[in-house]
Write a protein that holds these residues in place. Structure first.
Motif, short mmCIF file in Angstrom:
data_model
loop_
_atom_site.label_atom_id
_atom_site.label_comp_id
_atom_site.label_asym_id
_atom_site.label_seq_id
_atom_site.Cartn_x
_atom_site.Cartn_y
_atom_site.Cartn_z
N GLY A 33 -6.36 -30.78 -8.81
CA GLY A 33 -6.93 -31.97 -9.44
C GLY A 33 -6.49 -32.13 -10.88
O GLY A 33 -6.17 -33.23 -11.33
N ARG A 44 -8.63 -26.07 -5.79
CA ARG A 44 -8.90 -27.52 -5.73
C ARG A 44 -8.87 -28.11 -7.13
O ARG A 44 -8.26 -29.16 -7.37
CB ARG A 44 -10.26 -27.77 -5.07
CG ARG A 44 -10.60 -29.22 -4.92
CD ARG A 44 -11.85 -29.38 -4.06
NE ARG A 44 -13.08 -29.16 -4.79
CZ ARG A 44 -13.71 -30.10 -5.49
NH1 ARG A 44 -13.22 -31.32 -5.56
NH2 ARG A 44 -14.82 -29.83 -6.11
N HIS A 45 -9.50 -27.43 -8.07
CA HIS A 45 -9.54 -27.93 -9.45
C HIS A 45 -8.17 -27.82 -10.13
O HIS A 45 -7.81 -28.67 -10.93
CB HIS A 45 -10.64 -27.23 -10.24
CG HIS A 45 -12.01 -27.66 -9.80
ND1 HIS A 45 -12.53 -28.91 -10.06
CD2 HIS A 45 -12.94 -27.02 -9.07
CE1 HIS A 45 -13.72 -29.02 -9.52
NE2 HIS A 45 -14.00 -27.88 -8.90
N PRO A 98 -7.07 -36.61 -6.11
CA PRO A 98 -7.33 -35.18 -6.09
C PRO A 98 -8.02 -34.77 -4.79
O PRO A 98 -8.65 -35.59 -4.13
CB PRO A 98 -8.26 -34.96 -7.29
CG PRO A 98 -8.00 -36.12 -8.20
CD PRO A 98 -7.68 -37.27 -7.28
N THR A 135 -10.72 -33.64 -2.42
CA THR A 135 -12.17 -33.80 -2.46
C THR A 135 -12.86 -32.52 -2.03
O THR A 135 -12.25 -31.62 -1.45
CB THR A 135 -12.61 -34.98 -1.57
OG1 THR A 135 -12.10 -34.79 -0.26
CG2 THR A 135 -12.11 -36.31 -2.13
N ASP A 181 -8.97 -41.50 -8.08
CA ASP A 181 -9.78 -40.29 -8.05
C ASP A 181 -10.94 -40.40 -7.06
O ASP A 181 -12.09 -40.60 -7.45
CB ASP A 181 -10.27 -39.97 -9.46
CG ASP A 181 -10.74 -38.54 -9.58
OD1 ASP A 181 -10.99 -37.90 -8.53
OD2 ASP A 181 -10.88 -38.06 -10.72
N LYS A 207 -4.32 -35.30 -12.32
CA LYS A 207 -4.83 -36.13 -13.42
C LYS A 207 -4.02 -36.04 -14.70
O LYS A 207 -4.20 -36.85 -15.60
CB LYS A 207 -6.29 -35.76 -13.70
CG LYS A 207 -7.21 -36.08 -12.55
CD LYS A 207 -8.61 -35.60 -12.85
CE LYS A 207 -9.49 -35.64 -11.63
NZ LYS A 207 -10.83 -35.09 -11.90
N ASP A 248 -12.30 -38.04 -5.57
CA ASP A 248 -13.25 -36.95 -5.82
C ASP A 248 -14.37 -37.44 -6.74
O ASP A 248 -15.54 -37.12 -6.52
CB ASP A 248 -12.52 -35.76 -6.44
CG ASP A 248 -13.40 -34.52 -6.51
OD1 ASP A 248 -14.14 -34.26 -5.54
OD2 ASP A 248 -13.34 -33.81 -7.52
#
Length: 137
Positions: A69, A65-66, A50, A52, A87, A73, A89
């Motif tokens: 991510g 970003r999320h 993901p 960072t 991961d 995931k 991050d």
């Protein structure tokens, strides 16, 4: 055509600079799908981290970003489009400020990992998973 002799797998770490320069989650995820398809077509496994954290991200950058991510995931396989997730991050994030790099791993610019951070990332990489990518070729 990808001309990568002997490459059986890649760790895809992309998007940090793009978010900071105006790309959104939709554009980044479209790029992921296109690149992953090309790599898979060349017989190369794709492992993704993901995006960072980075200082100066706007609230929208952090939402994007999320979003990226969460997609990465999903089912631990980018919702079936990649071969695995590493991961970074989770390794680098500050436990007190999750949208920042842990100060122990920060070069001081809030973006790049120092030697301790690089070591933590190297220790996190799953060599058995990477080596298994050579067994299928």
């Amino acid at each position: 055509m990808l001309d990568l002799h002997g490459v059986t797998g890649v760790l895809y770490y992309y998007g940090t600079n793009d978010l900071a320069n105006g790309c959104d989650a939709t554009r980044i995820l479209r790029s992921y799908r296109e690149v992953f398809q090309r790599l898979h077509a060349a017989g190369i496994k794709v492992y993704v981290t993901p995006v960072t954290s980075r200082p100066g991200y706007t609230d929208q950058n952090n939402l994007d970003r999320h979003t990226v991510g969460s997609h990465v995931k999903k089912r631990n396989s980018c919702d079936g489009t990649c071969d695995g997730v590493m991961d970074f991050d989770q390794v680098l994030k500050d436990p007190l400020k999750p949208n920042s790099i842990n100060p122990a791993y920060d070069t001081g610019d809030g973006v790049h990992a120092n030697i301790a951070g690089q070591r933590a990332l190297a220790d996190y990489v799953s060599l058995p998973m990477l080596l298994s990518s050579t067994a299928h070729h």
